[in-house]
Structures are given as C-alpha cells and as structure tokens.
Scaffold this motif. Structure first.
Motif, PDB file in Angstrom:
ATOM      1  N   PRO A  83      35.267  28.363  30.453  1.00 18.98           N
ATOM      2  CA  PRO A  83      35.756  27.393  31.427  1.00 18.98           C
ATOM      3  C   PRO A  83      35.790  27.942  32.842  1.00 18.98           C
ATOM      4  N   ASP A  84      35.788  27.018  33.811  1.00 22.23           N
ATOM      5  CA  ASP A  84      35.817  27.417  35.208  1.00 22.23           C
ATOM      6  C   ASP A  84      37.061  28.238  35.536  1.00 22.23           C
ATOM      7  N   TYR A  85      38.211  27.871  34.965  1.00 29.84           N
ATOM      8  CA  TYR A  85      39.440  28.616  35.237  1.00 29.84           C
ATOM      9  C   TYR A  85      39.334  30.065  34.757  1.00 29.84           C
ATOM     10  N   ALA A  86      38.700  30.282  33.607  1.00 36.33           N
ATOM     11  CA  ALA A  86      38.563  31.647  33.090  1.00 36.33           C
ATOM     12  C   ALA A  86      37.709  32.505  34.015  1.00 36.33           C
ATOM     13  N   ILE A  87      36.667  31.906  34.583  1.00 37.01           N
ATOM     14  CA  ILE A  87      35.810  32.651  35.498  1.00 37.01           C
ATOM     15  C   ILE A  87      36.563  32.989  36.781  1.00 37.01           C
ATOM     16  N   LEU A  88      37.303  32.016  37.314  1.00 38.87           N
ATOM     17  CA  LEU A  88      38.083  32.262  38.529  1.00 38.87           C
ATOM     18  C   LEU A  88      39.163  33.308  38.287  1.00 38.87           C
ATOM     19  N   ASP A  89      39.775  33.266  37.113  1.00 32.62           N
ATOM     20  CA  ASP A  89      40.803  34.254  36.775  1.00 32.62           C
ATOM     21  C   ASP A  89      40.221  35.659  36.669  1.00 32.62           C
ATOM     22  N   THR A 134      26.057  45.214  47.666  1.00 35.17           N
ATOM     23  CA  THR A 134      25.053  44.528  46.859  1.00 35.17           C
ATOM     24  C   THR A 134      25.343  43.030  46.878  1.00 35.17           C
ATOM     25  N   ILE A 135      24.313  42.242  47.157  1.00 35.32           N
ATOM     26  CA  ILE A 135      24.419  40.786  47.050  1.00 35.32           C
ATOM     27  C   ILE A 135      23.725  40.384  45.769  1.00 35.32           C
ATOM     28  N   GLU A 136      24.452  39.718  44.905  1.00 31.55           N
ATOM     29  CA  GLU A 136      23.904  39.364  43.590  1.00 31.55           C
ATOM     30  C   GLU A 136      24.104  37.878  43.304  1.00 31.55           C
ATOM     31  N   VAL A 137      23.089  37.274  42.720  1.00 26.61           N
ATOM     32  CA  VAL A 137      23.143  35.868  42.337  1.00 26.61           C
ATOM     33  C   VAL A 137      23.047  35.769  40.827  1.00 26.61           C
ATOM     34  N   GLY A 138      23.901  34.963  40.219  1.00 29.06           N
ATOM     35  CA  GLY A 138      23.870  34.785  38.768  1.00 29.06           C
ATOM     36  C   GLY A 138      24.396  33.417  38.389  1.00 29.06           C
ATOM     37  N   THR A 139      24.550  33.204  37.096  1.00 30.90           N
ATOM     38  CA  THR A 139      25.081  31.940  36.594  1.00 30.90           C
ATOM     39  C   THR A 139      26.537  32.116  36.178  1.00 30.90           C
ATOM     40  N   SER A 140      27.220  31.003  36.038  1.00 31.88           N
ATOM     41  CA  SER A 140      28.669  31.031  35.807  1.00 31.88           C
ATOM     42  C   SER A 140      29.006  31.607  34.438  1.00 31.88           C
ATOM     43  N   SER A 141      29.562  32.806  34.432  1.00 35.26           N
ATOM     44  CA  SER A 141      30.007  33.464  33.213  1.00 35.26           C
ATOM     45  C   SER A 141      31.041  34.511  33.592  1.00 35.26           C
ATOM     46  N   TYR A 142      32.210  34.461  32.940  1.00 32.17           N
ATOM     47  CA  TYR A 142      33.239  35.445  33.274  1.00 32.17           C
ATOM     48  C   TYR A 142      32.842  36.847  32.822  1.00 32.17           C
ATOM     49  N   ARG A 143      31.904  36.946  31.874  1.00 30.69           N
ATOM     50  CA  ARG A 143      31.453  38.273  31.427  1.00 30.69           C
ATOM     51  C   ARG A 143      30.703  39.007  32.530  1.00 30.69           C
ATOM     52  N   ALA A 144      30.033  38.244  33.424  1.00 32.63           N
ATOM     53  CA  ALA A 144      29.264  38.864  34.496  1.00 32.63           C
ATOM     54  C   ALA A 144      30.154  39.439  35.586  1.00 32.63           C
ATOM     55  N   VAL A 145      31.433  39.106  35.572  1.00 32.78           N
ATOM     56  CA  VAL A 145      32.346  39.523  36.624  1.00 32.78           C
ATOM     57  C   VAL A 145      32.989  40.870  36.318  1.00 32.78           C
ATOM     58  N   ILE A 163      30.660  24.082  41.423  1.00 32.03           N
ATOM     59  CA  ILE A 163      31.682  24.419  40.423  1.00 32.03           C
ATOM     60  C   ILE A 163      32.187  23.181  39.682  1.00 32.03           C
ATOM     61  N   ALA A 164      32.025  22.005  40.249  1.00 33.83           N
ATOM     62  CA  ALA A 164      32.437  20.788  39.540  1.00 33.83           C
ATOM     63  C   ALA A 164      31.622  20.566  38.276  1.00 33.83           C
ATOM     64  N   PHE A 165      30.449  21.199  38.192  1.00 35.77           N
ATOM     65  CA  PHE A 165      29.569  21.021  37.044  1.00 35.77           C
ATOM     66  C   PHE A 165      29.573  22.242  36.129  1.00 35.77           C
ATOM     67  N   TRP A 166      30.483  23.167  36.380  1.00 36.54           N
ATOM     68  CA  TRP A 166      30.709  24.241  35.426  1.00 36.54           C
ATOM     69  C   TRP A 166      31.516  23.685  34.256  1.00 36.54           C
ATOM     70  N   PRO A 167      31.462  24.324  33.109  1.00 34.57           N
ATOM     71  CA  PRO A 167      32.335  23.889  32.004  1.00 34.57           C
ATOM     72  C   PRO A 167      33.797  23.946  32.427  1.00 34.57           C
ATOM     73  N   THR A 168      34.577  22.961  31.994  1.00 38.12           N
ATOM     74  CA  THR A 168      35.986  22.915  32.345  1.00 38.12           C
ATOM     75  C   THR A 168      36.815  23.628  31.288  1.00 38.12           C
ATOM     76  N   GLY A 219      39.202  19.786  36.074  1.00 42.67           N
ATOM     77  CA  GLY A 219      38.602  21.071  36.393  1.00 42.67           C
ATOM     78  C   GLY A 219      39.200  21.698  37.635  1.00 42.67           C
ATOM     79  N   ALA A 220      38.714  22.895  37.967  1.00 43.27           N
ATOM     80  CA  ALA A 220      39.288  23.701  39.039  1.00 43.27           C
ATOM     81  C   ALA A 220      39.118  23.053  40.408  1.00 43.27           C
ATOM     82  N   LEU A 221      37.969  22.423  40.659  1.00 43.57           N
ATOM     83  CA  LEU A 221      37.734  21.812  41.968  1.00 43.57           C
ATOM     84  C   LEU A 221      38.718  20.676  42.216  1.00 43.57           C
ATOM     85  N   TYR A 222      38.874  19.804  41.237  1.00 46.49           N
ATOM     86  CA  TYR A 222      39.803  18.684  41.409  1.00 46.49           C
ATOM     87  C   TYR A 222      41.239  19.176  41.521  1.00 46.49           C
TER      88      TYR A 222
END
Length: 487
Positions: A183-189, A148-159, A172-177, A214-217
């Motif tokens: 935060p971006d780190y929580a989503i990546l984690d 399944t290919i799925e597109v959504g917005t940045s939220s760790y709950r969706a993962v 990702i630079a414009f996701w919440p830090t 943030g995570a990108l930097y």
C-alpha cells in the motif's frame, strides 16, 4: 542559487522556460515549496491553489501536488530532483562511503521512464551539470558530489537501506491503497525514516486525483486550505498549470464523461468510485493455511475459467462446490503471461478431470477459441451468461453473509479487495479493477462461487417415495410420464 533563479539562468534551465507567462503557476508552486518570495501574480495563484491566505515563510519538508493531466508535473518533478541533487551539498551528513539518494518512485515502469528522460535531458544538455555525471545507467545517475538520482516503481522494498535526501512520488493516487499488498502508506512509512538523517530532506507526492481514498486524498483532507499546516497541499486543474492545453480539449472530455474528466483535467477527486468489498469481509472468508482442497467423491463441483491469449493478462480457473448452505472454493490456478495458451488449456483440463468435471463455464473471450481448445481435451466450454460485473454483484452478498470459504491465496485477496464500484451517468453500477490493476483471479473465483451457488441442487428422493410412485394409484401414469426419466 535557488531553483527559481536557475529557471531564468540561460546557462542552466532557462531554455526550458522561454515562455515565462505559461510558467507562472509552476513558479508559484516551486516558490512556495522552497519558501521563496512570490510576486503578486504568483501569490494570487498560491492562494487560489492552496485555499490559504498566509504566504509561506519557510521551505516545506512535505508537499502534495494534486494536478490535472498534462499539467507538467512529471517535468517539474524531474527538475526538482536535478536541482536537489546538483545544487545542495549533503556530504557533511554522510558516513564514509555513503551516498545521498534522490529517489523518484512512479506508479509503473513506463511512467518512471518518462521522468528519467526529462532528468537525462536536464543533466546532459546543461554543460556544467553534465560534468557532474560520473555514471549513468538505465535508471540512475551517480554524480561527483556523492549524490545518486534513481528512478523506480512504487515498492517499499526498494526504499530499505537508503539514505534519502529527497523522495518524489509520482501518480501516487494510482498506487495500491491500504487494501493492497504494497500500500501507499507502507511505502511512505518506509520513506520518512530514510530521510531522517538529512536536514531539509523533501518528500514531494504528485498525482492527478482519483478515488476518495489513499494517501493523496488523506493528505488533501487533513492539510488543504489550512494555514499553518505542516504539509503543503496544492490543487489545480490542467489549464491552471499549463495554459497551452486548449480549452476545447477539456470541454470535449467533460462532455464525454464528466466524473472522469473532472478528475483528469479539473483535479477533482472522484465521487463515483468507491471500494466494493472490504478487507475485513475478505479476510473473514479465508481459511488460513489452505491453498487447495483435494477432490472428494460424491461431490458435485463447478468450474469457471477466465481465458487469455497469453500475451498480457493471466489465464485463470477456479473450482468450487456447495456444502449445505456454504460454498467452498477448492482449487485456483493462475498462469501469468507470457505463456502458451494451448499448454495452459491442457493443464487446466487435467485439473478439471481431477475434480470429475467434463465441462467448464468461462468468460466470453476470443469467440470460439476457448471452446475449440478445451474440446480437444474432452472438456465442454460454455460461455457465461453474465458479465463479470454482474458476477461481482452476486458475489458480494455471499461474502458479506459469511456463506463462502476462500483459499489462502494472496493474489485472490488483493484483487477482491481492490475491486471498485463505479456509478455511470444513468445511475447503473459497474464493478471492475482499479486502473493499472488486475482481476483475472477474482473473476474466475466469482464465477465459480456464484455458479455453484446458483446451480440447482440434486433432487434427493426417499426409497419410500419411489415405491409409492411406482405403485398403483390415480395419476400414476401421468406422473410417471412427467418425472420418470428424472427419477
């Protein structure tokens, strides 16, 4: 078939890569990402964009793409997602009934739709891929190979609960830090464990750069220019990745606003943007568990409102009072759009009357409308003397010195923490919310805290002083004339 071969196959993706000369940089990036042999020209681009000397010998499981705007990264992310979904077999790693997911997370729903449309074209306009589509919805494709290919917005709950074969994070630079609620780190984690059971799973994060946080930097700081680093970091300006963008467009942008255009088109992290208030300072000012304080008699309150027309921004109001050397936030209201402005004015007027207030200071919004709307409810609306940037500058020392007691309202903490300080060409600082964020709640609170903190304290005069003033003595009539009405 690897992805570079697929881009030259007329039955697959070749129609999107007709002008091969303009795709050299992207071919170099994709070749590096998947550990494919690079041509001499592609190898030169690789070294220039990674600041590394040794060419990649194996695929990367994690890559970070720092790219200027209009460089083509959204299309490349869609292309990569379709390739990973259609050309790899994950079934041996799946439990009965389980599906592998290629998840694309964007900064907002609009950006997610852009990527979805690219994927839609790649899947439906290639006949052999169109036959693999078993189901299509507004934000996902189910393929016949249990992917399944799925597109959504940045939220760790969706993962949570997914088995991910790949995760592609756009802008990702414009996701919440790390100062925000999600935060971006929580989503990546949350993403990394979801990919742990699929060998060769890919994490690809792409964005034009923004502030140095943030995570990108952090990934750029740790991995860029370092041979042997476990993650690939690729940094390139717009015209490197997309030579069809006219140089004049870049030059004009640089002339108008050098710091902004350097990030947008040259892929350089901004040095003129920094966090304004630290998380520690805001958390220390919050009284946990208190979301509102009841009105007290014999207390002078002050209120500040941030009006809105009801279509997009929230309308907010805050009430505060002084208690010795401290400023106490008593009440805070936010009504999110859409709403009826007249109904919210009525609600806010009732709140003001509850705190014995007949006036409110507010943002200079929409001319006479707030003044007339509050007047109908017996409330005087006075435009603020200072803009919100000045209010934030006045608020900071009060927070840093521990003079302020805030309410335990999550939106308030998030908005204060994510405020940014920007330095203009002339060296003047301005304070505002980050791109895509909001500060309606923070603005109302800053206005109330600063307003009551700067208000003149009532003059307290002893009974003896009044009797002495009223008695006989030289200058009595003169002083009575000057101060009599006040006393």
């Amino acid at each position: 078939m690897n992805l570079l071969q697929a881009t030259t196959d007329p039955k697959l993706f070749a129609p999107w890569f007709k002008d091969e000369a303009t795709w050299t940089a992207w071919r170099a990036f994709l070749g590096a990402l998947f550990g494919l042999p690079l041509s001499e020209a592609e190898a030169d681009v690789y070294r220039a964009c990674t600041a590394r000397q040794s060419l990649p010998e194996a695929p990367y499981s994690e890559a970070w793409l720092v790219c200027g705007r209009r460089g083509g990264k959204s299309f490349i992310m869609a292309l990569t997602a379709v390739y990973l979904a259609a050309f790899r077999d994950y079934r041996q790693f799946l439990s009965p009934g389980e599906r592998a997911t290629i998840l694309i997370l964007a900064a907002d729903r609009r950006q997610a739709r852009v990527i979805f449309r690219y994927m839609q074209a790649l899947l439906t306009e290639v006949p052999m891929l169109a036959r693999m589509v078993a189901r299509e919805t507004a934000d996902e494709f189910d393929l016949t190979n249990r992917v399944t290919i799925e597109v959504g917005t940045s939220s760790y709950r969706a993962v949570r609960g997914r088995t991910l074969a790949a995760a592609l994070c756009d802008e990702i630079a414009f996701w919440p830090t790390d100062d925000a609620a999600e935060p971006d780190y929580a989503i990546l984690d949350a993403l990394r464990p979801a990919m742990a059971t699929i060998p060769g799973a890919v994490l690809l994060c792409a964005s034009s750069p923004y502030a140095r946080r943030g995570a990108l930097y952090d990934a750029h700081r740790r991995h860029f220019g370092k041979d042997g680093a476990p993650a690939l970091v690729w940094q390139a300006g717009t015209r490197v990745m997309n030579p069809t963008i006219p140089q004049s467009v870049v030059d004009e942008a640089l002339e108008r606003d050098l710091p902004s255009a350097s990030a947008e088109y040259l892929a350089q992290f901004r040095s003129d943007v920094e966090s304004f208030i630290s998380r520690e300072v805001v958390e220390a000012a919050i009284t946990r568990g208190v979301v509102e304080r009841p009105p007290l008699s014999k207390v002078h309150y002050f209120a500040f409102a941030d009006p809105s027309g009801g279509a997009s921004d929230s309308m907010t109001i805050a009430v505060a009072h002084r208690e010795g050397d401290r400023v106490i936030l008593d009440a805070l209201r936010e009504r999110k759009a859409p709403f009826s402005p007249e109904a919210v004015v009525s609600e806010f007027s009732d709140l003001l009357k509850r705190y014995h207030l007949k006036s409110v200071v507010g943002d200079r919004y929409a001319g006479e409308w707030p003044r007339e709307a509050f007047k109908r409810h017996g409330i005087t609306y006075e435009p603020a003397e200072k803009p919100k940037s000045a209010l934030y500058l006045d608020l900071l020392p009060k927070l840093n010195s521990g003079e302020v007691d805030l309410l335990d309202v999550p939106a308030l903490a998030t908005q204060l923490i994510t405020l940014e300080r920007r330095t203009a060409r002339g060296g003047r600082d301005s304070i505002d919310h980050a791109p895509g964020a909001h500060d309606d709640v923070a603005n109302a609170v800053a206005g109330a805290i600063v307003g009551v903190g700067n208000a003149r304290r009532p003059l307290i005069v002893s009974r003896e002083a009044v009797l002495a003033f009223a008695g006989p003595g030289p200058g009595r009539n003169r002083d009575r004339h000057r101060y009599g009405s006040t006393l």
